[in-house]
Design a protein around this motif. Structure first.
Motif, PDB file in Angstrom:
ATOM      1  N   HIS A   1       0.831  -1.201   0.000  1.00 56.36           N
ATOM      2  CA  HIS A   1       0.000   0.000   0.000  1.00 56.36           C
ATOM      3  C   HIS A   1       0.860   1.243   0.000  1.00 56.36           C
ATOM      4  CE1 HIS A   1       0.203  -1.447   4.209  1.00 56.36           C
ATOM      5  NE2 HIS A   1       0.639  -0.230   4.393  1.00 56.36           N
TER       6      HIS A   1
ATOM      7  N   ASP B   1      -1.726   9.320  -3.429  1.00 57.39           N
ATOM      8  CA  ASP B   1      -0.910   8.805  -4.488  1.00 57.39           C
ATOM      9  C   ASP B   1      -1.612   7.672  -5.206  1.00 57.39           C
ATOM     10  OD1 ASP B   1       1.263   8.252  -5.929  1.00 57.39           O
ATOM     11  OD2 ASP B   1       2.150   6.938  -4.415  1.00 57.39           O
TER      12      ASP B   1
ATOM     13  N   GLN C   1      -0.668  -5.116   7.632  1.00 54.41           N
ATOM     14  CA  GLN C   1      -0.146  -4.724   8.948  1.00 54.41           C
ATOM     15  C   GLN C   1      -0.172  -5.915   9.892  1.00 54.41           C
ATOM     16  OE1 GLN C   1      -2.230  -1.354  10.549  1.00 54.41           O
ATOM     17  NE2 GLN C   1      -1.854  -0.099   8.759  1.00 54.41           N
TER      18      GLN C   1
ATOM     19  N   PRO D   1       2.189  11.759 -11.835  1.00 52.37           N
ATOM     20  CA  PRO D   1       1.788  11.742 -10.431  1.00 52.37           C
ATOM     21  C   PRO D   1       2.670  10.806  -9.619  1.00 52.37           C
ATOM     22  CG  PRO D   1       0.245  10.508 -11.763  1.00 52.37           C
ATOM     23  CD  PRO D   1       1.213  11.125 -12.704  1.00 52.37           C
ATOM     24  N   GLY D   2       2.898  11.180  -8.388  1.00 53.92           N
ATOM     25  CA  GLY D   2       3.609  10.285  -7.476  1.00 53.92           C
ATOM     26  C   GLY D   2       5.088  10.509  -7.417  1.00 53.92           C
TER      27      GLY D   2
ATOM     28  N   GLN E   1       7.189  11.080  -4.012  1.00 54.90           N
ATOM     29  CA  GLN E   1       6.657  10.311  -2.894  1.00 54.90           C
ATOM     30  C   GLN E   1       7.567   9.100  -2.684  1.00 54.90           C
ATOM     31  OE1 GLN E   1       3.690  11.193  -1.215  1.00 54.90           O
ATOM     32  NE2 GLN E   1       3.986  13.077  -2.359  1.00 54.90           N
TER      33      GLN E   1
ATOM     34  N   ASP F   1       7.871   4.859  -1.300  1.00 54.94           N
ATOM     35  CA  ASP F   1       7.175   3.612  -1.032  1.00 54.94           C
ATOM     36  C   ASP F   1       7.190   3.322   0.460  1.00 54.94           C
ATOM     37  OD1 ASP F   1       6.368   2.938  -3.536  1.00 54.94           O
ATOM     38  OD2 ASP F   1       8.255   1.959  -4.058  1.00 54.94           O
ATOM     39  N   ASP F   2       6.374   2.354   0.814  1.00 55.79           N
ATOM     40  CA  ASP F   2       6.326   1.921   2.202  1.00 55.79           C
ATOM     41  C   ASP F   2       7.692   1.370   2.624  1.00 55.79           C
ATOM     42  OD1 ASP F   2       5.133   1.586   4.542  1.00 55.79           O
ATOM     43  OD2 ASP F   2       3.838  -0.060   3.964  1.00 55.79           O
ATOM     44  N   PHE F   3       8.081   1.640   3.843  1.00 49.60           N
ATOM     45  CA  PHE F   3       9.338   1.147   4.415  1.00 49.60           C
ATOM     46  C   PHE F   3      10.555   1.608   3.625  1.00 49.60           C
ATOM     47  CE2 PHE F   3       6.273  -2.315   5.565  1.00 49.60           C
ATOM     48  CZ  PHE F   3       6.087  -1.854   6.843  1.00 49.60           C
TER      49      PHE F   3
ATOM     50  N   ILE G   1       6.615   4.671   7.224  1.00 51.26           N
ATOM     51  CA  ILE G   1       5.779   3.524   7.574  1.00 51.26           C
ATOM     52  C   ILE G   1       4.362   3.950   7.259  1.00 51.26           C
ATOM     53  CG2 ILE G   1       5.093   1.875   9.331  1.00 51.26           C
ATOM     54  CD1 ILE G   1       7.536   2.554  10.910  1.00 51.26           C
ATOM     55  N   ARG G   2       3.858   3.516   6.150  1.00 44.25           N
ATOM     56  CA  ARG G   2       2.527   3.941   5.724  1.00 44.25           C
ATOM     57  C   ARG G   2       1.478   3.406   6.683  1.00 44.25           C
ATOM     58  NH1 ARG G   2       3.288   7.482   2.821  1.00 44.25           N
ATOM     59  NH2 ARG G   2       4.550   7.431   0.943  1.00 44.25           N
ATOM     60  N   GLY G   3       0.557   4.266   7.015  1.00 45.97           N
ATOM     61  CA  GLY G   3      -0.541   3.849   7.877  1.00 45.97           C
ATOM     62  C   GLY G   3      -0.201   3.911   9.350  1.00 45.97           C
ATOM     63  N   TYR G   4       1.068   4.146   9.667  1.00 48.51           N
ATOM     64  CA  TYR G   4       1.395   4.175  11.087  1.00 48.51           C
ATOM     65  C   TYR G   4       0.823   5.410  11.749  1.00 48.51           C
ATOM     66  CZ  TYR G   4       3.766   3.230  15.367  1.00 48.51           C
ATOM     67  OH  TYR G   4       3.997   2.930  16.679  1.00 48.51           O
TER      68      TYR G   4
ATOM     69  N   ARG H   1       2.618  16.822   1.155  1.00 41.92           N
ATOM     70  CA  ARG H   1       3.199  16.153   0.008  1.00 41.92           C
ATOM     71  C   ARG H   1       4.716  16.200   0.016  1.00 41.92           C
ATOM     72  NH1 ARG H   1      -0.214  14.334  -3.170  1.00 41.92           N
ATOM     73  NH2 ARG H   1       1.321  14.008  -4.790  1.00 41.92           N
TER      74      ARG H   1
ATOM     75  N   ARG I   1      11.548   4.039  -8.274  1.00 43.07           N
ATOM     76  CA  ARG I   1      10.135   4.352  -8.251  1.00 43.07           C
ATOM     77  C   ARG I   1       9.800   5.398  -9.314  1.00 43.07           C
ATOM     78  NH1 ARG I   1       5.595   5.024  -4.669  1.00 43.07           N
ATOM     79  NH2 ARG I   1       4.721   7.050  -5.129  1.00 43.07           N
TER      80      ARG I   1
ATOM     81  N   LEU J   1       7.330   4.915 -12.566  1.00 45.47           N
ATOM     82  CA  LEU J   1       6.185   5.794 -12.778  1.00 45.47           C
ATOM     83  C   LEU J   1       6.306   6.509 -14.104  1.00 45.47           C
ATOM     84  CD1 LEU J   1       5.814   7.339  -9.231  1.00 45.47           C
ATOM     85  CD2 LEU J   1       4.120   5.985 -10.428  1.00 45.47           C
TER      86      LEU J   1
ATOM     87  N   PHE K   1      14.045  -3.974   6.265  1.00 44.22           N
ATOM     88  CA  PHE K   1      13.632  -3.355   5.008  1.00 44.22           C
ATOM     89  C   PHE K   1      14.744  -2.565   4.325  1.00 44.22           C
ATOM     90  CE2 PHE K   1       9.993  -3.373   7.966  1.00 44.22           C
ATOM     91  CZ  PHE K   1       9.424  -4.500   7.451  1.00 44.22           C
TER      92      PHE K   1
END
Lengths: 190, 815
Positions: free
Chosen positions: A137, A142, A178, B82-83, B86, B88-90, B254-257, B306, B708, B712, B814
C-alpha cells in the motif's frame, strides 16, 4: 463512517446541553480535624476529621468563610488554634464536558464493536469475492492518483456504495498487511 | 483544498525550468553558461567517448543551465507524472532532495506573488500555513487528550462501581458535592459499589468477593476489547509508539502508522487498556496520538502533506504537543521532542513546537479533565526547602533508579525477544488476557496496586497533611502546637504497614510492567516507571524522615530539624526517585528534569532532580548501553541512525560500498539504453535507485534516478505519449539524439537527480556516517578518479555499523 460519528457526537452534545445540571460545578472543600482536638475534651482519635463542602466564591473559601459560620460556637473562642489546621480548596469542574466525552466514548466503542462483529461474522458470508494478491500500500492520495482515470470511470458507472466498497477493500488489504507484519512475521512493534 | 498544486504550477510555467536562482533573473542566462561550461570542457579533455554528444547537447540547451538545480526545478515544475517525490512503504526519505523541492516551490510562489492579488493571497497562505497547521494540531491534541483523560478515569472507576444518578461521573466526581463528614476511601452514598448494586452491603466478606470478581471480569472485558480492536482494525496502534516515531522522524516511511484508523484505535484502545488496570500508562502513546493528528492535519496543507521532509517538521511539533498534554508540561514537551524523538530540528521547528505545545496545554487545561485545575492527576505543589545534606540520598536514589531501570530494560528486552522468536508471539490476544487476569488477581488485594497508577503516584508525591487520611500518613502527631500545622513525628503502625504494602507493590509493578510493555495493546511506560521510582523514593524518604526524627540532635540534622519542623519531605524523595527511574529507563536528562519541575511547580528542586537524573543516567549507561526506546529500535531492526552515537572504526567507504568485488554495478547510460533495456534492468535488480553515467566504458557520473520514479515515468509515458514503445531510446540528456530513425525517444531528464552527493572511495566511514546523519542522505555515490565505482545506501551504513559492533547485520529491517 466519520460523518456518522460526527452526527452522533453533535446530537449527544445537544442532548447533554438540554439536560438540567444536577451537579454543581464549583465547590469549596474544607477538611479540619475534629473539634475535640482543640477543646481539650477527651482525645478521641487522630484520624477523625470533618469535611465541609459548600458553594462559595473562591475568595471566601477559607476557614473564616466556611468553617466559622457553622461551628464557631462550638469552638469556644479557640478559632485561632483551630483554623490553621484546616485545609480549604476551591475546585472547578465541568460536568457538561465530562458527560459529552463519556457518552462519545461509549458510542465510539459500541460502534467499533458492532463493526468488528459485522466484519467477523457477516462479512465473510456476504462478501465472497476472491481478493487479488496484495499490493504494497502506498500513499493515499498517491494511489488514488495513479489509479486516477480508471477509478474515475468506475465511480461514474458505479454508485456511492461501490466507491465505499472499494475504499473498504483497500483499507482491509492494508490492515491485513499490517497484521501480517506484526502478528505473523514479527518484523515490527515487538 | 487543492490536490496538485505542483501540477497546476507546471501548466502555468511551461518549458522554462527555473533554477534555484530563478528569482534572480540575471543569473539564469549569460553568466551561468560560462560557469557551467568550464567543468564540461574539462571532461572533454579527459574522455573521448560521449564527449561529442555532450558538447552538442550543451549547445542546444536553451538556457545553458545544465547545473544540478535543473533537476529539482524540473521535478517541480514540468513533471505531471503523479507520485514523483513520494516514497514507497518502508523506504528512507532523501532529506536533501525534499528540502530542495520545497525551496523550489517556495521560490516559485515568491516569484508569482507580484502577478496578481490571488497569488499574493496564496503566498500569504503558504507563509503562515506552518503556524496554522501546528495551531490545529495543538487544538486537536488538547481535545483528544482531554477526552482520553476523562474517558480513562471514568472507565477505571467503572471497575469498582457506578454513579447511578449520573453514570458518566467517576467516583470522585460523583462524590463531588457530598457533604459527609466521614470520607473513608472516597466512597459516598451517591456512589454505589457493585455489591451494593446487587443489593449486598458495602462491607463484609461477601461484598469483598463480589467486588473482586467484578474487578477481574471488567478488567478482562476491557483488555479483551482493547486487544481485539487493535487486532481487527489497526495493528499499528499497539505498543507505545515512541521507538517508531523516532524512526519515522529520522526519515523512514511507515505507511498507515500515523493514519486515521491508527489514531482512533489508539485512543479507544488506550482508554480501555488503562482502565483494565494493566501496568501501563497513557502518556507515551499520547506522543503517537499527537503525531498521528499532525500527520492527518498536514494533508490539509500540500506544502507539508506532500513533502515528507517538511512533514517531519510538523511531526516534531506534534510530538512536543503530545508530551505537553501528557504531563501538562509544555516546555518539557518541546525539550523532549528536541532531546529524545526529533532528528532534524531547526530553530523554526523549535518555535513551532513551542507554540504547538502551548496551545495543546492550554486547551487541555481549559477542559480541566481532573477537576484539579491542572492537566495531570498527580500535580503537586511544593514549596519546602531541602537541606544540602539531602543531596546524598538523592544521588543514592539516582543510583537505585538506574539499577531498577537496567533490570527493567534487560528483562523486558529478553521477554520481547522471546515473544518475537517463540510460539508465544502467535497468541497475542491470549497473552493480553492472561496478563490481565494475573495482574487483576494479584493487584486487587493490595490497595496500592488496586488503585489507578496515577492516583498512587499522586498519593506518593503528596505531602502528609490533614486532608490525607491514608495509612501512609499515620504519624503519631498531636494537634496541639499552633504554630506548625505539621511537625515531624514518629511513624505510626499505619506507616509500617504501608511500607510493606508498597514494597509488595513495587515488586508486583516491576514484574508486571516487564511483561506488559510490548504486548499488543496500546501501552506506555512513563507512568509505570514513574510509579516504581516514586515507591522507592517514598520508602527512602520515610526512612530519612524517621532518621531525622530519632537523631534530631545529630549535627547533620541539628540545623534545620531542631525546631521540630518537618524538615524532610518524603513526597520530595518520591518525586526524585520517580525522575531517577524514568531517567534510567528512557535516558532522558534535560527534558525529564523540566517535565518533573513543571509537574511540581517548584523551581527549587531542579538541583536534586538534576543530580538524580544524572546519577541514574550514569549508572544506566554503565550497566547497559541503550535506553528502552533505542533497545526496542534495535530489537525491531528499524533503520535508525542514531545521531548520539559515535562511529569509531577506521573503515573506508570502499569497504562498505555496493557492489562488492566481483560484482557489477547496475548503471543506466544517459542516452543509449532503450525502454526494454531499462525494464529488464528493473526486473533483474532490486535496487531502489540507479546511477546514470555517460557511457558504460567511461563510467562518468551524470546523476541518480530512483527506481520508483523510473517506473512511474515509463508507465506514464506509455499511457500518455504517442509512439513510445520498447525500442524507444531513453534519454537523460536534454538535447535530441544524433539519429532520428526509429521510434521517438523518451526524455526522462526531469526525473534525474543531477546533484547526487558523491564521495571518493578513500573517504573514511566516519565522515560518511556523519554525512548520512547530518545531511539525512538516502544514498551516496562513490567515485574513484572521477569514475563511478559504487553506491552506499543508508542500509549499507547501518549494516556496516552492526557488523562492526559484532551484531547480526541482517537484522536491519527493510530498505
Amino acid at each position: 463512517m466519520r460523518e456518522i460519528i460526527t452526527f452522533i457526537a453533535i446530537s449527544c452534545a445537544l442532548f447533554a446541553l438540554t439536560q438540567a445540571q444536577s451537579y454543581d460545578d464549583k465547590r469549596c472543600k474544607c477538611i479540619c480535624p475534629s473539634i475535640s482536638s482543640v477543646t481539650n475534651s477527651t482525645e478521641t482519635s487522630h484520624m477523625a476529621r470533618i469535611m465541609y463542602i459548600t458553594n462559595v466564591p473562591p475568595k471566601q473559601c477559607n476557614c473564616d468563610g466556611v468553617i466559622l459560620p457553622r461551628i464557631g460556637r462550638e469552638l469556644q473562642g479557640k478559632e485561632q488554634e483551630f483554623c490553621p489546621r484546616c485545609e480549604c480548596k476551591h475546585e472547578n469542574r465541568n460536568t457538561g464536558i465530562i458527560k459529552v466525552v463519556v457518552i462519545i466514548v461509549i458510542w465510539v466503542i459500541s460502534i467499533l464493536v458492532i463493526y468488528m462483529a459485522f466484519l467477523i461474522i457477516l462479512d465473510p458470508l456476504l462478501n465472497k469475492r476472491i481478493k487479488g494478491s496484495y499490493q504494497e500500500h502506498t500513499n493515499e492520495d498517491d494511489e488514488a492518483s495513479t489509479a486516477g482515470p480508471m477509478y474515475h470511470n468506475m465511480s461514474l458507472r458505479g454508485n456511492v456504495l461501490n466507491r465505499v466498497g472499494h475504499q473498504q477493500d483497500k483499507w482491509k488489504k492494508q490492515v491485513k498487511e499490517q497484521r501480517r507484519n506484526i502478528y505473523d512475521r514479527h518484523t515490527m512493534l515487538n | 483544498m487543492e490536490k496538485y498544486p505542483l501540477k497546476k504550477a507546471g501548466t502555468a510555467v511551461p518549458q522554462h525550468s527555473p533554477s534555484y536562482q530563478s528569482v534572480d533573473k540575471k543569473y539564469t542566462n549569460g553568466n551561468r553558461a560560462t560557469f557551467v561550461a568550464t567543468p564540461d570542457e574539462d571532461m572533454i579533455d579527459i574522455t573521448t567517448s560521449g564527449g561529442g554528444e555532450r558538447t552538442t547537447r550543451l549547445g542546444e540547451d536553451e538556457d545553458g543551465t545544465s547545473h544540478y538545480s535543473v533537476s529539482f526545478g524540473g521535478m517541480q515544475e514540468n513533471v505531471d507524472i503523479p507520485g514523483i517525490g513520494q516514497y514507497d512503504d518502508f523506504h528512507t526519505i532523501d532529506w536533501q532532495r525534499d528540502i530542495a523541492r520545497d525551496r523550489m516551490r517556495h521560490r516559485h510562489i515568491i516569484k508569482k506573488k507580484q502577478d496578481s492579488l490571488w497569488n499574493l493571497i496564496e503566498g500569504a497562505h503558504d507563509a503562515w500555513s506552518g503556524w496554522l497547521c501546528v495551531l490545529l494540531v495543538g487544538l486537536c491534541t488538547g481535545m483528544v487528550a482531554g477526552g482520553i483523560d476523562i474517558g480513562a478515569s471514568w472507565m477505571t472507576d467503572l471497575k469498582f462501581g457506578i454513579c447511578p444518578q449520573a453514570f458518566w461521573l467517576n467516583r470522585e466526581q460523583c462524590c463531588w458535592s457530598s457533604n459527609e463528614t466521614s470520607f473513608d476511601s472516597g466512597n459516598c452514598s451517591q456512589w454505589l459499589t457493585w455489591p451494593e448494586m446487587l443489593g449486598q452491603s458495602r462491607e463484609g466478606a461477601g461484598a469483598y468477593i463480589i467486588s473482586y470478581l467484578f474487578y477481574i471480569v471488567l478488567a478482562l472485558l476491557f483488555a479483551a476489547l482493547s486487544a481485539s480492536l487493535v487486532r481487527m482494525f489497526a495493528p499499528y496502534a499497539c505498543g507505545s509508539g515512541i521507538p517508531e516515531i523516532k524512526t519515522i522522524l529520522s526519515g523512514f516511511i511507515i505507511r498507515g502508522y500515523l493514519g486515521k484508523w491508527t489514531l482512533i484505535i489508539k485512543c479507544v484502545g488506550l482508554i480501555l487498556s488503562v482502565s483494565a488496570g494493566l501496568s501501563l500508562g497513557k502518556e507515551g502513546p499520547m506522543v503517537h496520538i499527537a503525531c498521528a493528528i499532525g500527520n492527518i492535519l498536514s494533508y490539509l496543507f500540500p506544502k507539508y502533506g506532500r513533502n515528507e521532509a517538511k512533514k517531519r517538521e510538523i511531526l516534531s511539533a506534534s510530538a512536543a504537543a503530545g508530551v505537553s498534554v501528557a504531563f501538562g508540561a509544555p516546555i518539557g514537551g518541546v525539550l523532549f521532542s528536541l532531546e529524545e524523538v526529533s532528528y532534524y530540528f531547526p530553530l523554526k521547528t523549535l518555535w513551532r513546537s513551542f507554540f504547538c505545545a502551548l496551545i495543546a496545554a492550554f486547551i487541555l487545561r481549559s477542559i480541566n479533565p481532573f477537576g484539579n485545575e491542572h492537566s495531570v492527576l498527580f500535580y503537586v505543589e511544593y514549596n519546602k526547602p531541602w537541606i544540602f545534606f539531602e543531596l546524598i540520598p538523592f544521588i543514592g536514589l539516582g543510583i537505585i533508579g538506574g539499577i531498577i531501570a537496567t533490570i527493567f530494560i534487560k528483562a523486558n528486552l529478553y521477554w520481547c525477544r522471546y515473544r518475537k522468536y517463540s510460539k508465544l508471539g502467535q497468541y497475542p490476544v491470549t497473552e493480553v488476557l492472561v496478563v490481565t487476569v494475573l495482574t487483576a488477581i494479584i493487584a486487587y488485594p493490595n490497595p496500592y496496586t488496586r488503585m489507578n497508577t496515577s492516583q498512587l503516584i499522586y498519593l506518593l508525591f503528596s505531602q502528609c497533611g490533614i486532608s490525607n487520611s491514608d495509612d501512609l500518613c499515620d504519624y503519631n502527631r498531636n494537634f496541639t502546637n499552633v504554630n506548625s500545622a505539621i511537625e515531624i513525628a514518629a511513624a505510626g503502625p499505619g506507616v509500617h504497614k504501608a511500607i510493606w504494602l508498597l514494597i509488595l507493590a513495587l515488586i508486583l509493578k516491576l514484574i508486571m510492567t516487564i511483561f506488559t510493555f510490548g504486548m499488543k495493546v496500546p501501552c506506555g511506560l512513563f507512568i509505570p516507571s514513574l510509579c516504581l521510582g516514586a515507591i522507592v523514593g517514598r520508602i527512602v524518604g520515610i526512612g530519612m524522615e524517621q532518621l531525622a526524627y530519632t537523631y534530631s540532635k545529630n549535627w547533620l540534622f541539628s540545623g534545620e530539624c531542631s525546631t521540630g519542623d518537618d524538615c524532610i519531605t518524603p513526597g520530595l524523595y518520591a518525586m526524585v526517585g520517580a525522575a531517577a527511574v524514568l531517567g534510567g529507563v528512557t535516558r532522558m536528562t534535560v527534558s525529564l528534569v523540566v517535565i518533573m519541575f513543571e509537574l511540581t511547580g517548584g523551581v527549587r528542586y531542579i538541583v536534586p532532580l538534576m543530580a538524580a537524573a544524572m546519577a541514574s543516567k550514569w549508572v544506566g549507561d554503565a550497566l547497559g548501553r541503550q535506553g528502552i526506546y533505542d533497545a526496542h529500535i534495535a530489537l525491531n531492526g528499524y533503520p535508525f541512525l542514531d545521531s548520539k552515537d559515535e562511529f569509531q572504526h577506521t573503515s573506508l567507504a570502499a569497504d562498505v560500498m555496493q557492489p562488492k568485488r566481483n560484482e557489477t554495478l547496475s548503471v543506466i547510460t544517459q542516452d543509449s539504453m532503450s525502454v526494454d533495456d531499462i525494464e529488464a534492468l528493473l526486473k533483474e535488480t532490486e535496487h531502489n535507485g540507479y546511477p546514470v553515467v555517460v557511457s558504460r566504458e567511461s563510467q562518468y557520473l551524470v546523476g541518480f534516478v530512483l527506481r520508483r520514479d523510473l517506473n512511474l515515468a515509463i508507465a506514464n509515458a506509455k499511457r500518455m505519449a504517442d509512439g513510445i514503445c520498447g525500442q524507444s531510446i531513453v534519454l537523460f540528456t536534454s538535447g535530441n539524439p544524433p539519429q532520428t530513425l526509429g521510434p521517438p525517444p523518451l526524455k526522462l531528464k526531469k526525473i534525474l537527480d543531477m546533484a547526487p552527493i558523491t564521495i571518493t572511495d578513500q573517504t573514511p566511514m566516519e565522515t560518511v556516517v556523519d554525512m548520512f546523519r547530518k545531511l539525512g542522505l538516502r544514498q551516496t555515490l562513490v567515485t574513484h578518479n572521477g569514475r563511478l565505482l559504487g553506491v552506499i545506501t543508508k542500509k549499507d551504513v547501518l549494516r556496516h555499523i552492526k557488523q562492526m559492533d559484532n551484531e547480526d547485520p541482517n537484522s536491519v529491517l527493510f530498505n
